[in-house]
Design a protein around this motif. Sequence first.
Motif, PDB file in Angstrom:
ATOM      1  N   LEU A  38      -2.083  29.028  32.572  1.00 59.86           N
ATOM      2  CA  LEU A  38      -1.022  29.231  31.733  1.00 59.86           C
ATOM      3  C   LEU A  38      -1.652  27.485  30.755  1.00 59.86           C
ATOM      4  O   LEU A  38      -1.662  28.255  29.368  1.00 59.86           O
ATOM      5  N   LEU A  39      -0.603  27.646  30.707  1.00 62.77           N
ATOM      6  CA  LEU A  39      -1.353  26.117  29.552  1.00 62.77           C
ATOM      7  C   LEU A  39      -3.087  25.650  30.034  1.00 62.77           C
ATOM      8  O   LEU A  39      -2.327  25.901  27.915  1.00 62.77           O
ATOM      9  N   THR A  40      -3.541  26.426  30.103  1.00 62.57           N
ATOM     10  CA  THR A  40      -5.296  26.069  29.952  1.00 62.57           C
ATOM     11  C   THR A  40      -5.542  27.508  28.497  1.00 62.57           C
ATOM     12  O   THR A  40      -5.614  26.751  27.273  1.00 62.57           O
ATOM     13  N   ALA A  41      -4.806  28.676  29.004  1.00 65.92           N
ATOM     14  CA  ALA A  41      -4.712  29.551  28.254  1.00 65.92           C
ATOM     15  C   ALA A  41      -3.851  29.575  26.858  1.00 65.92           C
ATOM     16  O   ALA A  41      -4.544  30.503  25.853  1.00 65.92           O
ATOM     17  N   LEU A  42      -2.715  28.980  26.785  1.00 64.00           N
ATOM     18  CA  LEU A  42      -2.110  28.897  25.565  1.00 64.00           C
ATOM     19  C   LEU A  42      -2.425  27.496  24.723  1.00 64.00           C
ATOM     20  O   LEU A  42      -2.492  27.758  23.699  1.00 64.00           O
ATOM     21  N   GLY A  43      -3.894  27.284  25.174  1.00 65.87           N
ATOM     22  CA  GLY A  43      -4.275  26.035  24.464  1.00 65.87           C
ATOM     23  C   GLY A  43      -4.522  25.140  24.403  1.00 65.87           C
ATOM     24  O   GLY A  43      -3.765  23.826  23.756  1.00 65.87           O
ATOM     25  N   VAL A  44      -2.917  24.684  25.337  1.00 65.97           N
ATOM     26  CA  VAL A  44      -2.417  22.950  25.878  1.00 65.97           C
ATOM     27  C   VAL A  44      -3.102  22.250  26.324  1.00 65.97           C
ATOM     28  O   VAL A  44      -3.727  21.114  25.312  1.00 65.97           O
ATOM     29  N   MET A  45      -3.779  22.360  26.775  1.00 62.24           N
ATOM     30  CA  MET A  45      -5.263  21.235  27.484  1.00 62.24           C
ATOM     31  C   MET A  45      -5.973  20.924  26.413  1.00 62.24           C
ATOM     32  O   MET A  45      -6.374  19.570  26.483  1.00 62.24           O
ATOM     33  N   GLU A  46      -6.470  21.949  25.937  1.00 59.48           N
ATOM     34  CA  GLU A  46      -7.707  21.602  24.201  1.00 59.48           C
ATOM     35  C   GLU A  46      -6.947  20.338  23.570  1.00 59.48           C
ATOM     36  O   GLU A  46      -7.706  19.562  23.064  1.00 59.48           O
ATOM     37  N   HIS A  47      -5.649  20.597  23.081  1.00 60.97           N
ATOM     38  CA  HIS A  47      -4.803  19.795  22.814  1.00 60.97           C
ATOM     39  C   HIS A  47      -4.585  18.411  22.859  1.00 60.97           C
ATOM     40  O   HIS A  47      -4.532  17.355  22.529  1.00 60.97           O
ATOM     41  N   LEU A  48      -4.010  18.594  23.874  1.00 65.59           N
ATOM     42  CA  LEU A  48      -4.572  17.393  24.525  1.00 65.59           C
ATOM     43  C   LEU A  48      -5.321  16.296  25.215  1.00 65.59           C
ATOM     44  O   LEU A  48      -5.555  15.294  25.005  1.00 65.59           O
ATOM     45  N   GLU A  49      -6.071  17.113  25.213  1.00 69.34           N
ATOM     46  CA  GLU A  49      -7.947  16.392  24.764  1.00 69.34           C
ATOM     47  C   GLU A  49      -8.015  15.817  23.734  1.00 69.34           C
ATOM     48  O   GLU A  49      -8.744  14.882  23.555  1.00 69.34           O
ATOM     49  N   LEU A  50      -7.849  16.659  22.897  1.00 71.67           N
ATOM     50  CA  LEU A  50      -8.176  16.040  21.457  1.00 71.67           C
ATOM     51  C   LEU A  50      -7.259  14.874  21.368  1.00 71.67           C
ATOM     52  O   LEU A  50      -7.649  13.634  20.591  1.00 71.67           O
ATOM     53  N   GLU A  51      -5.801  14.948  21.542  1.00 71.00           N
ATOM     54  CA  GLU A  51      -5.368  13.093  21.550  1.00 71.00           C
ATOM     55  C   GLU A  51      -6.166  11.824  22.750  1.00 71.00           C
ATOM     56  O   GLU A  51      -5.804  10.901  22.390  1.00 71.00           O
ATOM     57  N   GLN A  52      -6.621  13.054  23.667  1.00 71.20           N
ATOM     58  CA  GLN A  52      -7.067  11.691  24.089  1.00 71.20           C
ATOM     59  C   GLN A  52      -7.988  11.228  24.144  1.00 71.20           C
ATOM     60  O   GLN A  52      -8.325  10.177  23.604  1.00 71.20           O
ATOM     61  N   ILE A  53      -8.621  11.772  22.928  1.00 76.14           N
ATOM     62  CA  ILE A  53      -9.964  12.066  21.912  1.00 76.14           C
ATOM     63  C   ILE A  53      -9.660  10.364  20.995  1.00 76.14           C
ATOM     64  O   ILE A  53     -10.008   9.821  20.759  1.00 76.14           O
ATOM     65  N   ARG A  54      -8.604  10.887  20.165  1.00 73.83           N
ATOM     66  CA  ARG A  54      -8.002   9.723  19.394  1.00 73.83           C
ATOM     67  C   ARG A  54      -7.725   8.970  19.739  1.00 73.83           C
ATOM     68  O   ARG A  54      -8.040   8.245  18.757  1.00 73.83           O
ATOM     69  N   PHE A  55      -6.734   9.017  20.679  1.00 70.31           N
ATOM     70  CA  PHE A  55      -6.441   7.760  21.904  1.00 70.31           C
ATOM     71  C   PHE A  55      -7.680   6.564  21.852  1.00 70.31           C
ATOM     72  O   PHE A  55      -7.899   5.965  21.804  1.00 70.31           O
ATOM     73  N   LEU A  56      -8.391   7.480  22.900  1.00 65.85           N
ATOM     74  CA  LEU A  56     -10.342   6.856  22.592  1.00 65.85           C
ATOM     75  C   LEU A  56     -11.092   5.955  21.579  1.00 65.85           C
ATOM     76  O   LEU A  56     -11.660   4.977  21.461  1.00 65.85           O
ATOM     77  N   GLY A  57     -11.146   7.016  20.289  1.00 65.50           N
ATOM     78  CA  GLY A  57     -11.761   6.683  19.522  1.00 65.50           C
ATOM     79  C   GLY A  57     -10.851   5.577  18.420  1.00 65.50           C
ATOM     80  O   GLY A  57     -11.184   4.957  17.970  1.00 65.50           O
TER      81      GLY A  57
END
Length: 153
Positions: A38-57
Amino acid sequence: MLKNLLTRFRNSGQMNRGDHLLLRWAGLSLSVLVLTVLLTALGVMEHLELEQIRFLGGSPFYIGAEEAQISLLGPAGTFALCMAVTFYLALVLLRERRFTGRLQVAILATTALALPGILCVLWGGVLNMNAPVICSMACWFGAEILHLFRRRS
């Protein structure tokens, strides 16, 4: 209908302790995996991945733009990892009787799952470990709720 069937089994004495554990394990595992989907379908996981990339950058990691576009684990691999983590942790957390033991297992599992998401800088890509970490935390929370209801009944 399912509730009536479970009540009938419980009152008839046909279910032993192992059956109750198996039922709680299946219910907890299924609910955690449904939550993940459900969280994946709602796009929450994608948002968290973008935050992870921002953190790693940022400082101190400075992952490159080319490396940030490489995903080291696809959606099928992530879900398979979530299934393995959920099935194992749900059983371990449901069998542990003490709160402190369950908390220790949950903290260690969550830390062990989150660490590769940070160390992926060394591997030349991004390893999105948000879904397994959420599965770990949801298993702990669900196990605590089940233990609380079990003590009250």
